[in-house]
Design a protein around this motif. Structure first.
Motif, mmCIF file in Angstrom:
data_model
loop_
_atom_site.group_PDB
_atom_site.id
_atom_site.type_symbol
_atom_site.label_atom_id
_atom_site.label_comp_id
_atom_site.label_asym_id
_atom_site.label_seq_id
_atom_site.Cartn_x
_atom_site.Cartn_y
_atom_site.Cartn_z
ATOM 1 N N ARG A 4 1.044 -1.280 -0.057
ATOM 2 C CA ARG A 4 -0.048 0.004 0.117
ATOM 3 C C ARG A 4 0.863 1.059 0.016
ATOM 4 N NH1 ARG A 4 -5.590 -0.509 3.260
ATOM 5 N NH2 ARG A 4 -6.299 -1.514 1.668
ATOM 6 N N THR A 5 0.439 2.428 -0.756
ATOM 7 C CA THR A 5 0.984 3.702 -0.779
ATOM 8 C C THR A 5 0.318 4.628 -0.058
ATOM 9 O OG1 THR A 5 0.265 4.062 -2.859
ATOM 10 C CG2 THR A 5 2.249 3.041 -3.001
ATOM 11 N N GLY A 6 0.610 5.733 -0.038
ATOM 12 C CA GLY A 6 -0.142 6.882 0.736
ATOM 13 C C GLY A 6 -1.714 6.887 0.185
ATOM 14 N N SER A 7 -1.840 6.798 -0.997
ATOM 15 C CA SER A 7 -3.384 6.884 -1.536
ATOM 16 C C SER A 7 -3.505 5.539 -2.273
ATOM 17 C CB SER A 7 -3.500 8.232 -2.614
ATOM 18 O OG SER A 7 -2.653 7.912 -3.460
ATOM 19 N N THR A 8 -4.715 5.202 -2.143
ATOM 20 C CA THR A 8 -5.368 3.985 -3.040
ATOM 21 C C THR A 8 -6.442 4.254 -3.825
ATOM 22 O OG1 THR A 8 -6.722 3.407 -1.139
ATOM 23 C CG2 THR A 8 -4.596 2.489 -0.796
ATOM 24 N N SER A 9 -6.263 3.601 -4.901
ATOM 25 C CA SER A 9 -7.336 4.025 -6.042
ATOM 26 C C SER A 9 -8.524 2.743 -5.650
ATOM 27 C CB SER A 9 -6.818 3.699 -7.398
ATOM 28 O OG SER A 9 -6.424 2.456 -7.551
ATOM 29 N N SER A 10 -9.444 3.000 -6.301
ATOM 30 C CA SER A 10 -10.499 1.904 -6.118
ATOM 31 C C SER A 10 -10.314 0.693 -6.833
ATOM 32 C CB SER A 10 -11.909 2.441 -6.897
ATOM 33 O OG SER A 10 -11.735 2.708 -8.067
ATOM 34 N N SER A 11 -9.393 0.745 -7.687
ATOM 35 C CA SER A 11 -8.997 -0.543 -8.419
ATOM 36 C C SER A 11 -7.980 -1.458 -7.463
ATOM 37 C CB SER A 11 -8.495 -0.404 -9.979
ATOM 38 O OG SER A 11 -7.186 0.370 -9.831
ATOM 39 N N ALA A 12 -7.043 -0.431 -6.817
ATOM 40 C CA ALA A 12 -5.949 -1.172 -6.057
ATOM 41 C C ALA A 12 -6.826 -1.556 -4.981
ATOM 42 C CB ALA A 12 -5.034 0.042 -5.607
ATOM 43 N N THR A 13 -7.758 -0.982 -4.322
ATOM 44 C CA THR A 13 -8.492 -1.612 -3.270
ATOM 45 C C THR A 13 -9.339 -2.774 -3.661
ATOM 46 O OG1 THR A 13 -8.747 0.668 -2.125
ATOM 47 C CG2 THR A 13 -10.363 -1.100 -1.572
ATOM 48 N N SER A 14 -9.787 -2.656 -4.780
ATOM 49 C CA SER A 14 -10.635 -3.944 -5.214
ATOM 50 C C SER A 14 -9.733 -5.149 -5.343
ATOM 51 C CB SER A 14 -11.337 -3.578 -6.807
ATOM 52 O OG SER A 14 -11.881 -4.704 -7.018
ATOM 53 N N THR A 15 -8.613 -4.823 -5.853
ATOM 54 C CA THR A 15 -7.483 -5.948 -6.186
ATOM 55 C C THR A 15 -7.259 -6.514 -4.822
ATOM 56 O OG1 THR A 15 -6.793 -5.086 -8.227
ATOM 57 C CG2 THR A 15 -5.358 -6.559 -7.108
ATOM 58 N N THR A 16 -6.917 -5.753 -3.911
ATOM 59 C CA THR A 16 -6.467 -6.290 -2.402
ATOM 60 C C THR A 16 -7.612 -6.934 -1.902
ATOM 61 O OG1 THR A 16 -5.218 -4.317 -2.407
ATOM 62 C CG2 THR A 16 -5.652 -5.307 -0.235
ATOM 63 N N SER A 17 -8.867 -6.512 -2.056
ATOM 64 C CA SER A 17 -10.149 -7.288 -1.517
ATOM 65 C C SER A 17 -10.208 -8.414 -2.173
ATOM 66 C CB SER A 17 -11.380 -6.442 -1.735
ATOM 67 O OG SER A 17 -11.206 -5.344 -0.925
ATOM 68 N N HIS A 18 -10.180 -8.546 -3.423
ATOM 69 C CA HIS A 18 -10.123 -9.554 -4.238
ATOM 70 C C HIS A 18 -8.963 -10.957 -3.892
ATOM 71 C CE1 HIS A 18 -10.873 -12.705 -7.571
ATOM 72 N NE2 HIS A 18 -9.392 -12.608 -7.778
ATOM 73 N N GLU A 19 -7.882 -10.334 -3.725
ATOM 74 C CA GLU A 19 -6.962 -11.128 -3.287
ATOM 75 C C GLU A 19 -6.881 -11.750 -1.551
ATOM 76 O OE1 GLU A 19 -3.217 -8.568 -3.332
ATOM 77 O OE2 GLU A 19 -2.913 -9.171 -5.506
ATOM 78 N N PHE A 20 -7.502 -11.071 -0.778
ATOM 79 C CA PHE A 20 -7.915 -11.257 0.396
ATOM 80 C C PHE A 20 -8.909 -12.449 0.394
ATOM 81 C CE2 PHE A 20 -10.941 -11.220 3.992
ATOM 82 C CZ PHE A 20 -9.976 -11.406 5.162
ATOM 83 N N ILE A 21 -10.027 -12.056 -0.260
ATOM 84 C CA ILE A 21 -11.210 -13.126 -0.495
ATOM 85 C C ILE A 21 -10.748 -14.390 -1.100
ATOM 86 C CG2 ILE A 21 -13.285 -13.813 -1.676
ATOM 87 C CD1 ILE A 21 -13.657 -11.668 0.891
ATOM 88 N N HIS A 22 -9.865 -14.488 -1.974
ATOM 89 C CA HIS A 22 -9.125 -15.543 -2.448
ATOM 90 C C HIS A 22 -8.378 -16.461 -1.385
ATOM 91 C CE1 HIS A 22 -7.473 -18.334 -5.465
ATOM 92 N NE2 HIS A 22 -6.376 -17.700 -4.994
ATOM 93 N N GLY A 23 -7.617 -15.697 -0.771
ATOM 94 C CA GLY A 23 -6.834 -16.115 0.114
ATOM 95 C C GLY A 23 -7.761 -16.967 1.318
ATOM 96 N N LEU A 24 -8.800 -16.064 1.807
ATOM 97 C CA LEU A 24 -9.639 -16.648 2.618
ATOM 98 C C LEU A 24 -10.347 -17.828 2.153
ATOM 99 C CD1 LEU A 24 -10.927 -16.232 5.329
ATOM 100 C CD2 LEU A 24 -12.529 -14.909 4.447
ATOM 101 N N GLU A 25 -10.821 -18.072 0.930
ATOM 102 C CA GLU A 25 -11.330 -19.138 0.230
ATOM 103 C C GLU A 25 -10.289 -20.315 0.308
ATOM 104 O OE1 GLU A 25 -12.622 -17.550 -3.471
ATOM 105 O OE2 GLU A 25 -14.608 -16.943 -2.749
ATOM 106 N N HIS A 26 -9.241 -20.031 -0.156
ATOM 107 C CA HIS A 26 -8.247 -21.235 -0.192
ATOM 108 C C HIS A 26 -7.807 -21.599 1.285
ATOM 109 C CE1 HIS A 26 -4.600 -23.234 -1.617
ATOM 110 N NE2 HIS A 26 -3.885 -22.737 -0.505
ATOM 111 N N PHE A 27 -7.794 -20.817 2.216
ATOM 112 C CA PHE A 27 -7.679 -21.391 3.805
ATOM 113 C C PHE A 27 -8.697 -22.198 4.171
ATOM 114 C CE2 PHE A 27 -8.747 -20.713 8.178
ATOM 115 C CZ PHE A 27 -7.435 -21.247 8.637
ATOM 116 N N ALA A 28 -10.270 -21.600 3.780
ATOM 117 C CA ALA A 28 -11.462 -22.370 4.195
ATOM 118 C C ALA A 28 -11.663 -23.596 3.469
ATOM 119 C CB ALA A 28 -12.455 -21.614 3.915
ATOM 120 N N GLY A 29 -11.007 -23.752 2.205
ATOM 121 C CA GLY A 29 -11.089 -25.129 1.439
ATOM 122 C C GLY A 29 -10.152 -26.031 2.190
ATOM 123 N N TYR A 30 -8.907 -25.677 2.684
ATOM 124 C CA TYR A 30 -7.828 -26.450 3.255
ATOM 125 C C TYR A 30 -8.400 -27.023 4.379
ATOM 126 C CZ TYR A 30 -3.766 -28.074 5.226
ATOM 127 O OH TYR A 30 -2.755 -29.014 6.040
#
Length: 79
Positions: A4-30
């Motif tokens: 993260r940098t000082g300002s975040t764009s909506s696309s960066a936030t969306s990508t970060t949210s997507h990565e978090f959800i993907h990681g959470l799904e991976h963990f829950a599946g395991y």
């Protein structure tokens, strides 16, 4: 994960949210496939909920478990 940098764009936030959800799904599946013997300590959380309910300053979002169904019904009827 992106840095993260000082300002975040909506696309960066969306990508970060997507990565978090993907990681959470991976963990829950395991855990779903392999199980877990881990216990979760909830004493502190239960004490905090009890404190909030007792304070009456919850905005209607926290209630005793025996009142939960009635409270959810009441909140769902509001428009």
């Amino acid at each position: 994960m992106r840095r993260r940098t000082g300002s975040t764009s909506s696309s960066a936030t969306s990508t970060t949210s997507h990565e978090f959800i993907h990681g959470l799904e991976h963990f829950a599946g395991y855990v779903g496939r392999h199980g877990s013997n881990a216990t979760v300590a909830t004493g502190g959380l239960e004490a905090e909920i009890g404190r909030l309910v007792g304070s009456g300053n919850t905005g209607g979002l926290v209630c005793r478990i025996d009142q939960l169904a009635d409270r959810l019904h009441e909140l769902s009827c509001r428009s």
